[in-house]
Design an enzyme around this catalytic site. Structure first.
Site, PDB file in Angstrom:
ATOM      1  N   TYR A 128       0.874  -1.174  -0.118  1.00 28.08           N
ATOM      2  CA  TYR A 128       0.081   0.116   0.058  1.00 28.08           C
ATOM      3  C   TYR A 128       0.814   1.379   0.049  1.00 28.08           C
ATOM      4  O   TYR A 128       0.384   2.465   0.115  1.00 28.08           O
ATOM      5  CB  TYR A 128      -1.021  -0.062   1.321  1.00 28.08           C
ATOM      6  CG  TYR A 128      -2.184  -1.060   0.924  1.00 28.08           C
ATOM      7  CD1 TYR A 128      -1.916  -2.235   0.597  1.00 28.08           C
ATOM      8  CD2 TYR A 128      -3.431  -0.583   0.878  1.00 28.08           C
ATOM      9  CE1 TYR A 128      -2.741  -3.420   0.466  1.00 28.08           C
ATOM     10  CE2 TYR A 128      -4.524  -1.516   0.357  1.00 28.08           C
ATOM     11  CZ  TYR A 128      -4.052  -2.847   0.424  1.00 28.08           C
ATOM     12  OH  TYR A 128      -5.122  -3.836   0.358  1.00 28.08           O
ATOM     13  N   LYS A 175       2.850 -15.190   4.210  1.00 23.80           N
ATOM     14  CA  LYS A 175       3.299 -15.978   3.106  1.00 23.80           C
ATOM     15  C   LYS A 175       4.749 -16.101   3.246  1.00 23.80           C
ATOM     16  O   LYS A 175       5.407 -15.959   2.167  1.00 23.80           O
ATOM     17  CB  LYS A 175       2.728 -15.399   2.069  1.00 23.80           C
ATOM     18  CG  LYS A 175       2.856 -16.312   0.719  1.00 23.80           C
ATOM     19  CD  LYS A 175       1.814 -17.317   0.615  1.00 23.80           C
ATOM     20  CE  LYS A 175       1.885 -18.314  -0.582  1.00 23.80           C
ATOM     21  NZ  LYS A 175       1.104 -19.378  -0.721  1.00 23.80           N
ATOM     22  N   ASP A 208      -2.680 -18.328   2.794  1.00 25.82           N
ATOM     23  CA  ASP A 208      -3.752 -19.024   1.949  1.00 25.82           C
ATOM     24  C   ASP A 208      -4.514 -20.172   2.655  1.00 25.82           C
ATOM     25  O   ASP A 208      -5.819 -20.037   2.622  1.00 25.82           O
ATOM     26  CB  ASP A 208      -3.236 -19.865   0.614  1.00 25.82           C
ATOM     27  CG  ASP A 208      -1.801 -20.224   0.871  1.00 25.82           C
ATOM     28  OD1 ASP A 208      -1.155 -20.226   2.046  1.00 25.82           O
ATOM     29  OD2 ASP A 208      -1.150 -20.756   0.012  1.00 25.82           O
ATOM     30  N   ASP A 232      -6.600  -6.514   4.358  1.00 24.13           N
ATOM     31  CA  ASP A 232      -7.781  -6.025   3.707  1.00 24.13           C
ATOM     32  C   ASP A 232      -8.605  -7.216   3.181  1.00 24.13           C
ATOM     33  O   ASP A 232      -9.884  -6.923   3.221  1.00 24.13           O
ATOM     34  CB  ASP A 232      -6.994  -5.442   2.552  1.00 24.13           C
ATOM     35  CG  ASP A 232      -8.021  -4.231   1.874  1.00 24.13           C
ATOM     36  OD1 ASP A 232      -9.255  -4.192   2.198  1.00 24.13           O
ATOM     37  OD2 ASP A 232      -7.561  -3.611   0.867  1.00 24.13           O
TER      38      ASP A 232
END
Ligand code: NAD
Length: 482
Positions: A128, A175, A208, A232
């Site tokens: 972001y 991740k 995930d 988000d």
């Protein structure tokens, strides 16, 4: 009970004034020790030509009072208007976005009746930062920035939140199996901070599988802390699985200032009709009370609100065949007030721990010894049929000034030496130069000399990244196949 806290209040647009009135009536009836200072934001301010929808003097009120209860606003379409939420978040350094997601089954239909989780999302960094560049005809890059203090702040906040709200477990989602450096740092700091909270269970999930669990078994999660982009996405999934998007409140927390609001927008389609559900803002206001250390008032309001929902007193949006009575917005507030002091029977009541959150203090870390050990030079190259071996030959023929080409990768995959002809190659090449002596250091002068050689050979370098070790530990990732 704490002394009276001044709170900046904005009534907003659309249904904003109606739900704010209902919320404040409840807060005062419950004995919240607050004094409100009203500011104007939104449509009227946009129309005066203020592109952020908030006037300078209003910023002063928020900065002075440090607590902001905000009703939704209408952002005019087109015409250079900025998001007030983004402006508030960035201007005031609101690093934590907190979104509780709880089911209120059977009063609000959901496939996951036991959901009661909180997503704590880092708000300031990650992708972001919006640092993006097109570097070649085919390739655009977006920079993902993860910092130690940024990670520590949000992770400490998550553990403090768990402590004050009586939550049992904090789960970190990242991740780091792929982004070993950036997400690896977030995970490492999570493990470090978790050691300071031995009474709170902790675990880590790859984002995930974590998202899959939110969709499938959300009741197994408690507090989730994660980076900006992942947060988000999963906060919307989590809100959706509870079936109660319209009832949710959220908080944006900074070191000094905090802002509390409903998740929904200004609902112009039902504005002025007194049918809006004020619950999102009521729930946000309860978060605000806990934040300012008025837990017992927050608890009283939340339990009265749960009892009202449980008694089947519903606004139009959640009214169904099992409801007892359909009520107007202000009538709903009166029903909550009538139940102050009561607890729900079927829905689980809330109990907040007394005691303020500790101020989030970042650990002072010793400076690591940083050593320059190589450089990745990125090239825009679209010649010789994009044959990596040809590019390798050209680069190996250059004077390396004490450095040598170790590998070439294309979109992260090693293509030279010993690449596979099957690997698809774009026009974007990463060429790694390391010291000729194994594990040796290099200098900025050597790097400048190599860049000059590359320029003189007619190749187009589009960027470079220095490679460092920190206290001898590798500060860069290896290529796939390296
Ligand atoms: P919205 O959330 O305002 O409305 C979506 C639908 O949900 C509408 O049908 C509305 O009637 C209904 N709804 C929303 N809140 C409700 C409530 N409390 N009670 C009953 N029904 C409710 O989303 P939108 O229509 O996409 O946006 C309207 C405006 O709100 C836009 O200008 C948007 O920019 C703004 N917005 C502001 C915020 C904010 O200030 N934080 C957030 C989202 C959207």
């Amino acid at each position: 009970m704490s002394a009276k806290q001044k709170v900046t209040v904005a009534y907003g647009d659309g249904i904003g004034p109606e739900i704010m009135q209902a919320t404040l009536d409840i807060l005062f009836a419950a004995g919240a020790q607050i004094e409100t200072e009203v500011i104007e934001i939104g449509e009227k301010v946009f129309r005066k030509g203020v592109s952020t929808g908030i006037a300078d003097e209003s910023w002063e009120s928020i900065k002075k009072n440090k607590v902001f209860l905000k009703a939704p606003i209408t952002t005019p379409q087109g015409g250079g208007f900025k998001s007030l939420n983004v402006a508030t978040r960035t201007t005031l350094g609101l690093f934590a976005n907190v979104r509780p997601c709880r089911s209120f089954f059977p009063y609000v239909p959901t496939n996951h009746p036991l959901t009661d989780m909180v997503i704590i999302r880092e708000n300031e960094e990650d992708l972001y930062a919006g640092i993006e560049h097109q570097q070649t005809n085919e390739v655009v890059q977006a920079l993902k920035l993860i910092s130690k203090p940024g990670s520590e702040k949000i992770i400490r906040y998550a553990f403090e939140y768990a402590r004050v709200y009586g939550r049992k477990k904090v789960t970190c989602m990242s991740k780091d199996n792929i982004m070993k450096q950036a997400d690896g740092l977030f995970h490492k700091i999570f493990d470090e901070v978790a050691r300071d909270y031995p009474e709170i269970e902790n675990n880590h999930m790859i984002i995930d599988i974590g998202s899959a669990i939110i969709a499938d078994r959300p009741h197994s999660l408690d507090v989730v802390v994660t980076e900006n982009l992942y947060g988000d996405i999963i906060s919307d999934i989590a809100a959706q699985v509870t079936g109660s998007v319209g009832l949710g409140g959220s908080a944006n927390i900074g070191e000094d200032v905090a802002m509390f609001e409903a998740i929904h927008g200004s609902a112009p389609d039902i504005a002025g009709l007194d049918i809006a559900n004020p619950s999102g803002l009521i729930n946000a206001a309860c978060m605000m009370l806990v934040h300012i250390n008025q837990q017992s008032v927050a608890e009283k309001i939340k339990n009265a609100w749960l009892k009202t929902i449980e008694d089947g007193i519903h606004t139009t949006d959640i009214y169904n065949k099992d409801s007892l009575r359909k009520v107007w917005t202000q009538e709903f507030a009166k029903e909550v007030i009538l139940r102050l002091g009561q607890e729900p029977v079927r829905l689980r009541p809330v109990h907040y721990h007394e005691g303020a959150m500790n101020k989030i203090m970042i650990k002072k870390r010793p400076m690591a010894k940083k050593e320059l050990v190589g450089v990745d030079v990125f090239l825009d190259w679209d010649a010789d049929g994009r044959d990596p071996n040809k590019l390798g030959e050209i680069l190996r023929a250059l004077n390396g000034h004490g450095m040598m080409l170790s590998i070439i990768t294309n979109r992260g995959v090693k293509v030279f030496p010993d690449g596979h002809p099957e690997t698809f190659c774009s026009d974007h090449w990463r060429c790694r130069f390391m010291s000729e002596t194994d594990g040796g250091k290099v200098t900025h002068d050597q790097i400048l000399a190599i860049l000059n050689e590359i320029k003189e050979s007619g190749l187009d370098f589009i960027k470079m990244e220095n490679m460092y070790t920190f206290d001898g530990e590798r500060g860069y990732s290896l290529a796939q196949g390296e």
